[in-house]
Design an enzyme around this catalytic site. Structure first.
Site, PDB file in Angstrom:
ATOM      1  N   VAL A  33       0.885  -1.031   0.042  1.00 58.35           N
ATOM      2  CA  VAL A  33       0.031  -0.010   0.235  1.00 58.35           C
ATOM      3  C   VAL A  33       0.960   1.344  -0.031  1.00 58.35           C
ATOM      4  O   VAL A  33       0.467   2.174  -0.825  1.00 58.35           O
ATOM      5  CB  VAL A  33      -0.924  -0.047   1.131  1.00 58.35           C
ATOM      6  CG1 VAL A  33      -1.847   1.366   1.379  1.00 58.35           C
ATOM      7  CG2 VAL A  33      -2.089  -1.262   1.187  1.00 58.35           C
ATOM      8  N   PRO A  53      10.899  -0.078   8.825  1.00 56.23           N
ATOM      9  CA  PRO A  53      12.080  -0.862   9.039  1.00 56.23           C
ATOM     10  C   PRO A  53      12.232  -1.722   7.626  1.00 56.23           C
ATOM     11  O   PRO A  53      11.505  -1.927   6.765  1.00 56.23           O
ATOM     12  CB  PRO A  53      11.538  -1.949  10.093  1.00 56.23           C
ATOM     13  CG  PRO A  53      10.369  -1.097  10.798  1.00 56.23           C
ATOM     14  CD  PRO A  53       9.815  -0.324   9.746  1.00 56.23           C
ATOM     15  N   ASP A 119      -7.073   2.526   4.617  1.00 58.20           N
ATOM     16  CA  ASP A 119      -8.220   1.715   4.945  1.00 58.20           C
ATOM     17  C   ASP A 119      -8.954   2.127   6.386  1.00 58.20           C
ATOM     18  O   ASP A 119      -9.581   1.145   6.985  1.00 58.20           O
ATOM     19  CB  ASP A 119      -7.499   0.279   5.010  1.00 58.20           C
ATOM     20  CG  ASP A 119      -8.804  -0.713   4.605  1.00 58.20           C
ATOM     21  OD1 ASP A 119      -9.778  -0.406   3.997  1.00 58.20           O
ATOM     22  OD2 ASP A 119      -8.721  -1.935   5.291  1.00 58.20           O
TER      23      ASP A 119
END
Length: 256
Positions: A33, A53, A119
């Site tokens: 995403v 990360p 989302d």
């Protein structure tokens, strides 16, 4: 009974073209995403700081290589101090951690930084719609967070209905507008510029706009003064619009 003006339809969003060129955007997340968000932002010429990360999605790693001057990466999880940079124009989060996302959202609200939590519509100051791009043309379809997949289907249907050369036509119109502003730069000329450009777009087909050369543009601008718009054929064959004639001297005369 219907009123004299358009009916108000509540529950929508104010759809805008947000200019983020050379402005700093913080992206939290390094997955699929986030990769899509990063592409959208690079298309808008933004400056990006990605906090995530390792390992990163391969596409994000690719953007770091190909757009090193615009994309920076901090290889760790988000920290509240990341929002201390006053140049941050917006924040996007795309991490699989609802608690962390809500925490970032809350911190952004405290600092009055626009934020989008992927989302999670209630934690979004703005949405990413499904976008069709053809050169300078951008069309966004938004379902206001209700159905992203449906937005994609609607966008594809709209795209199929568009002329294949519409992007090139718009690019040529943009060039003509820039030339027009150079010969009619004042604010007082604004209404006439808009009216004349509208006439050009309504008179010429998409293909004719695509075929317009620099020489055609210069010749067409000669009709701005009398507020006339010839067809492309009239322009190239030296014919005049029905209501105007050129008498060979400086200026224009009406045909009686």
């Amino acid at each position: 009974m219907a009123g004299p003006y358009p009916e108000v339809q509540g529950g929508g969003s104010l759809i805008l073209a947000w200019q983020v060129r050379n402005r700093r955007v913080l992206v939290v997340g390094g997955g699929d995403v986030a990769a899509g968000r990063i592409l959208n932002l690079l298309n808008a010429d933004a400056l990006l700081t990605i906090i995530a990360p390792l390992p990163l999605h391969p596409e994000i790693q690719y953007r770091l290589t190909t757009h090193a001057s615009r994309v920076a990466h901090i290889p760790r999880k988000f920290e509240p101090s990341d929002l201390d940079d006053p140049s941050i124009a917006m924040v996007l989060t795309a991490v699989d951690d609802p608690e962390a996302s809500t925490r970032i959202y809350t911190l952004c609200k405290e600092k009055r930084i626009p934020v989008n939590v992927a989302d999670v519509p209630p934690e979004c100051d703005f949405y990413f719609g499904s976008t069709h791009r053809d050169g300078p043309l951008q069309i966004m379809v938004s379902t206001n967070g209700n159905g992203p997949k449906l937005a994609s289907l609607v966008r594809k249907q709209i795209a199929r209905s568009l002329p294949p050369n519409i992007g090139d036509a718009i690019a040529k119109v943009g060039q003509l507008r820039k030339k027009l502003r150079r010969i009619a730069p004042t604010q007082q000329e604004g209404p006439k510029r808009m009216q004349w450009m509208s006439k050009v777009c309504e008179t010429w087909s998409f293909q004719e706009l695509c075929d317009m050369t620099d020489e055609d543009m210069e010749a067409l601008l000669g009709f701005y003064g009398p507020n006339a718009v010839p067809s492309l054929q009239q322009l190239r064959y030296g014919e005049q619009p029905d209501t105007f004639g050129y008498d060979g001297s400086f200026g224009w005369s009406c045909v009686i």
